[in-house]
Motif scaffolding. Structure first.
Motif, mmCIF file in Angstrom:
data_model
loop_
_atom_site.group_PDB
_atom_site.id
_atom_site.type_symbol
_atom_site.label_atom_id
_atom_site.label_comp_id
_atom_site.label_asym_id
_atom_site.label_seq_id
_atom_site.Cartn_x
_atom_site.Cartn_y
_atom_site.Cartn_z
ATOM 1 N N LEU A 1 7.881 -18.241 -40.317
ATOM 2 C CA LEU A 1 8.732 -18.187 -38.679
ATOM 3 C C LEU A 1 9.139 -16.583 -38.754
ATOM 4 C CD1 LEU A 1 10.305 -21.464 -38.227
ATOM 5 C CD2 LEU A 1 8.140 -20.636 -37.179
ATOM 6 N N HIS A 2 10.121 -16.145 -39.915
ATOM 7 C CA HIS A 2 10.441 -14.933 -39.689
ATOM 8 C C HIS A 2 9.467 -13.732 -39.745
ATOM 9 C CE1 HIS A 2 12.041 -11.095 -41.457
ATOM 10 N NE2 HIS A 2 13.154 -11.437 -41.055
ATOM 11 N N ASN A 3 8.510 -13.748 -40.564
ATOM 12 C CA ASN A 3 7.433 -12.606 -40.615
ATOM 13 C C ASN A 3 6.614 -12.873 -39.111
ATOM 14 O OD1 ASN A 3 8.474 -12.071 -43.011
ATOM 15 N ND2 ASN A 3 6.848 -13.101 -44.088
ATOM 16 N N GLN A 4 6.371 -14.025 -38.645
ATOM 17 C CA GLN A 4 5.516 -14.093 -37.599
ATOM 18 C C GLN A 4 6.111 -13.581 -36.115
ATOM 19 O OE1 GLN A 4 2.484 -17.649 -36.732
ATOM 20 N NE2 GLN A 4 4.453 -18.298 -35.947
ATOM 21 N N TYR A 5 7.553 -13.583 -36.237
ATOM 22 C CA TYR A 5 8.172 -13.216 -35.345
ATOM 23 C C TYR A 5 8.347 -11.813 -34.981
ATOM 24 C CZ TYR A 5 11.624 -12.651 -31.351
ATOM 25 O OH TYR A 5 12.145 -12.386 -30.182
ATOM 26 N N GLN A 6 8.622 -11.185 -36.346
ATOM 27 C CA GLN A 6 8.898 -9.849 -36.667
ATOM 28 C C GLN A 6 7.574 -9.086 -36.439
ATOM 29 O OE1 GLN A 6 11.991 -8.793 -36.789
ATOM 30 N NE2 GLN A 6 12.385 -8.234 -38.734
ATOM 31 N N ILE A 7 6.354 -9.503 -36.812
ATOM 32 C CA ILE A 7 5.139 -8.793 -36.759
ATOM 33 C C ILE A 7 4.418 -9.202 -35.310
ATOM 34 C CG2 ILE A 7 2.810 -8.577 -37.805
ATOM 35 C CD1 ILE A 7 4.234 -9.509 -40.271
ATOM 36 N N LYS A 8 4.399 -10.287 -34.795
ATOM 37 C CA LYS A 8 3.587 -10.794 -33.814
ATOM 38 C C LYS A 8 4.496 -10.994 -32.605
ATOM 39 C CE LYS A 8 -0.669 -10.970 -35.340
ATOM 40 N NZ LYS A 8 -1.771 -10.240 -34.655
ATOM 41 N N LYS B 1 22.166 -24.124 -49.101
ATOM 42 C CA LYS B 1 21.589 -23.137 -49.232
ATOM 43 C C LYS B 1 20.305 -22.718 -48.210
ATOM 44 C CE LYS B 1 18.812 -20.188 -52.556
ATOM 45 N NZ LYS B 1 18.257 -20.458 -54.088
ATOM 46 N N THR B 2 19.359 -23.646 -48.336
ATOM 47 C CA THR B 2 18.587 -23.908 -47.255
ATOM 48 C C THR B 2 19.001 -23.910 -45.918
ATOM 49 O OG1 THR B 2 17.039 -24.744 -48.961
ATOM 50 C CG2 THR B 2 16.121 -24.498 -46.879
ATOM 51 N N TYR B 3 20.023 -24.505 -45.791
ATOM 52 C CA TYR B 3 20.602 -24.654 -44.264
ATOM 53 C C TYR B 3 21.054 -23.100 -43.812
ATOM 54 C CZ TYR B 3 24.020 -26.359 -40.838
ATOM 55 O OH TYR B 3 24.481 -26.636 -39.710
ATOM 56 N N ASN B 4 21.617 -22.726 -44.452
ATOM 57 C CA ASN B 4 22.186 -21.090 -44.258
ATOM 58 C C ASN B 4 20.984 -20.318 -44.246
ATOM 59 O OD1 ASN B 4 24.786 -21.971 -44.478
ATOM 60 N ND2 ASN B 4 24.941 -21.517 -46.576
ATOM 61 N N LYS B 5 19.844 -20.573 -44.803
ATOM 62 C CA LYS B 5 18.712 -19.713 -44.344
ATOM 63 C C LYS B 5 17.979 -19.869 -42.806
ATOM 64 C CE LYS B 5 17.112 -19.162 -49.051
ATOM 65 N NZ LYS B 5 16.112 -19.447 -49.965
ATOM 66 N N VAL B 6 18.186 -21.193 -42.394
ATOM 67 C CA VAL B 6 17.874 -21.364 -41.218
ATOM 68 C C VAL B 6 18.904 -20.543 -40.289
ATOM 69 C CG1 VAL B 6 17.481 -23.193 -39.350
ATOM 70 C CG2 VAL B 6 17.393 -23.820 -41.739
ATOM 71 N N ILE B 7 20.119 -20.814 -40.566
ATOM 72 C CA ILE B 7 21.230 -19.683 -39.647
ATOM 73 C C ILE B 7 20.815 -18.441 -39.656
ATOM 74 C CG2 ILE B 7 23.808 -19.057 -39.419
ATOM 75 C CD1 ILE B 7 24.493 -21.933 -40.785
ATOM 76 N N GLU B 8 20.278 -17.845 -40.809
ATOM 77 C CA GLU B 8 19.986 -16.405 -41.064
ATOM 78 C C GLU B 8 18.727 -16.161 -39.986
ATOM 79 O OE1 GLU B 8 21.324 -13.746 -42.495
ATOM 80 O OE2 GLU B 8 22.964 -14.761 -42.675
ATOM 81 N N LEU B 9 17.775 -17.056 -40.098
ATOM 82 C CA LEU B 9 16.629 -16.936 -39.049
ATOM 83 C C LEU B 9 17.059 -16.777 -37.738
ATOM 84 C CD1 LEU B 9 13.601 -16.864 -38.791
ATOM 85 C CD2 LEU B 9 13.769 -19.387 -38.612
ATOM 86 N N THR B 10 17.950 -17.658 -37.291
ATOM 87 C CA THR B 10 18.119 -17.699 -35.922
ATOM 88 C C THR B 10 18.899 -16.399 -35.220
ATOM 89 O OG1 THR B 10 20.542 -18.936 -36.343
ATOM 90 C CG2 THR B 10 18.482 -20.341 -35.893
#
Length: 552
Positions: free
Chosen positions: A396-403, A448-457
């Motif tokens: 999701l991160h890469n797709q948003y950054q690139i496309k 840990k994974t929960y915080n990665k979702v926060i980072e994505l947002t």
């Protein structure tokens, strides 16, 4: 319709298909079935049925079933020959298993087949029939044309399926080989059948049995035209529409209706198993679905659909396992535990072999994601689930950054193509997928994974409203209907994600506040999978209690 029914009958197997159809046919003719078909026959007897008048047995029907045309070898060529079976019925079964009183009743011994008697056997059969048809015993033959005519008459094909409905059914069969067919002819047919159903016991039974017969016919037809997936979709439509009709008319509480509905349910499970067996090898091949897709985006959409189909079968098998667990049937438990293991391997392999399942294109893909996660959680694949979530977050991160592409809140293929190829820009709106990812981080207890979702947002700079939906009391009666989550329930929105602990406490609090699982009939009837089918077929949000129950 004669040709269609005849073709259907001709491809039925002897065990578990032709014999069960004959059981239904005898039931429609007013017989009480005393012995149903089982593996191996007893002295030539496949089916034993009784006709009653004023509460007393007035006639006995004994049926021996064979598949295909009857030739000389079938007649008298081996130890399992038909001649031997009928003689066993006459010489052993009737004298030793029937009481003296029963032996005096009219007894019909029927050789039933979905074929015909070969011409060179006709004289032999006629002589045999004349020899053994005496006093109160009659030996007769029921061939494919006889069965076809009886089905038309006793299942009320011409009454319930008038010319308009027959045309709708023929159109359904004609278009079943098309992968993008929407089955609206069959939907119209079901609506017409159910709308004119008389709600008395006998008429209601006839209608549901006719619907099951039509579904079975379409199942066999779909296999013949090489598109079993169409039968899976048709089974979903049948289960949901029939359920909604029965609940609306307050008939699902009746035991005899539950029996008939469970037959539809069992057939739908069988269709799902057949489809799975046909395509299972593809689940272990790298990007196997891609060759059936026109482009990368279509490949992505197909893989998410396929994920839903595998997951629904997993839930079917889980339901069966629980039934045998409740009944303390260890043999049944072992069978379905093996099945669950197989489906679990297929599902995890399919996710691993298709990177497109790390790239949800629509927000709706949370539906298939949840179906898979619930099954894998039940099967204790927590580590795999967490790894999958983390891959989705990276994608999701890469797709948003690139496309500059994030899963579209409302499915729109043309819009998706334009954004993907840079022809237009996406306006960020809302996301229920993000809420689902947060939920599963809580369920899997991974801060840990929960915080990665926060980072994505943080990428979206508060442009996305995260939403979650909860069913309410008004969801209960429409829980399998179209747009059930659009027409009921409560939606909560937020942009600032709370701490792991606070979010977990909120989930537990809302779970206790909103309607409980026991309020929903499919859940209580032991058919939880119907909720999953409704979510998948109608593209509606999953009922939160089905997975929030995992939060401890």
């Amino acid at each position: 319709m004669n040709f269609i029914i005849r073709e259907y009958i001709s491809i039925l197997k002897e065990d578990g298909e032709l014999d069960l159809l004959l059981v239904d046919l005898l039931f429609e003719q007013g017989y009480a079935i005393k012995y149903k078909p089982e593996k191996g026959r007893q002295y030539g007897v496949d089916i034993y049925a009784e006709q009653k008048q004023k509460g007393k047995v007035s006639e006995i029907k004994i049926v021996t079933v064979k598949r295909g045309n009857i030739n000389r070898n079938d007649w008298d060529g081996n130890s399992n020959a038909i001649k031997q079976s009928i003689e066993d019925i006459i010489d052993t079964y009737i004298p030793k298993h029937l009481t003296n009183k029963e032996q005096q009743l009219p007894i019909t011994i029927t050789l039933a087949t979905n074929g015909t008697i070969s011409q060179n056997l006709n004289l032999v059969w006629t002589a045999f029939k004349q020899k053994h048809s005496k006093n109160n015993v009659v030996v007769n033959f029921l061939g494919i044309d006889d069965i076809t005519n009886q089905i038309k008459e006793d299942f009320l094909f011409d009454t319930l399926l008038d010319k308009k409905n027959q045309a709708l059914f023929r159109k359904t069969l004609a278009f079943m080989d098309l992968t993008d067919y929407q089955y609206y002819h069959y939907v119209q047919l079901l609506d017409a059948l159910l709308d004119k159903t008389i709600l008395r016991k006998r008429e209601l039974q006839k209608t549901i049995r006719l619907i099951k017969l039509l579904l079975d016919l379409m199942f066999k037809w779909s296999d013949e035209v090489g598109n079993l997936k169409s039968a899976v979709t048709l089974s979903h439509i049948t289960l949901l529409k029939t359920y909604n009709f029965l609940t609306k008319s307050n008939k699902l509480e009746l035991k005899y209706i539950q029996v008939e509905y469970f037959k539809l349910y069992d057939l739908s499970r069988l269709i799902a198993v057949d489809y799975y067996n046909k395509v299972n090898d593809h689940y272990f091949v790298e990007q196997s679905v891609q060759r059936y897709s026109k482009n990368h985006l279509e490949y992505g959409l197909r893989t998410w659909e396929e994920l839903g189909l595998i997951s629904i079968l997993g839930h079917f098998e889980l339901q069966q396992y629980w039934v045998y667990l409740q009944n303390k049937n260890k043999a049944g438990q072992e069978i379905f535990l093996r099945s669950l293991t197989d489906v679990s391997k297929s599902l995890t392999s399919f996710v691993s072999k298709n990177s497109s399942l790390n790239y949800p294109l629509y927000d709706d893909h949370l539906i298939e994601f949840n179906l898979a996660m619930q099954f894998l959680r039940m099967y204790q694949k927590d580590d795999f689930c967490l790894q999958w979530i983390e891959k989705i977050l990276i994608s999701l991160h890469n797709q948003y950054q690139i496309k500059q592409l994030f899963p579209l809140f409302r499915p729109n293929y043309e819009k998706l193509v334009d954004i993907y190829f840079g022809k237009s820009k996406q306006k960020l709106e809302s996301s229920m997928l993000l809420a689902s990812l947060l939920d599963w981080c809580i369920i899997l207890n991974s801060e840990k994974t929960y915080n990665k979702v926060i980072e994505l947002t943080k990428l979206f700079e508060d442009k996305i409203s995260i939403q979650t939906w909860y069913p309410t009391e008004d969801t209960v009666d429409i829980c399998l209907a179209e747009e059930y989550c659009s027409k009921s329930g409560n939606v909560f929105s937020f942009k600032n994600i709370p701490s792991f602990k606070e979010y977990k406490n909120n989930m537990i609090e809302l779970r206790e506040k909103f309607v409980k699982a026991k309020a929903f009939k499919p859940y209580n009837l032991g058919m939880e999978v119907l909720h999953h089918i409704a979510s998948f077929h109608h593209k509606q949000l999953p009922l939160t209690f089905l997975y929030h129950r995992f939060v401890k």
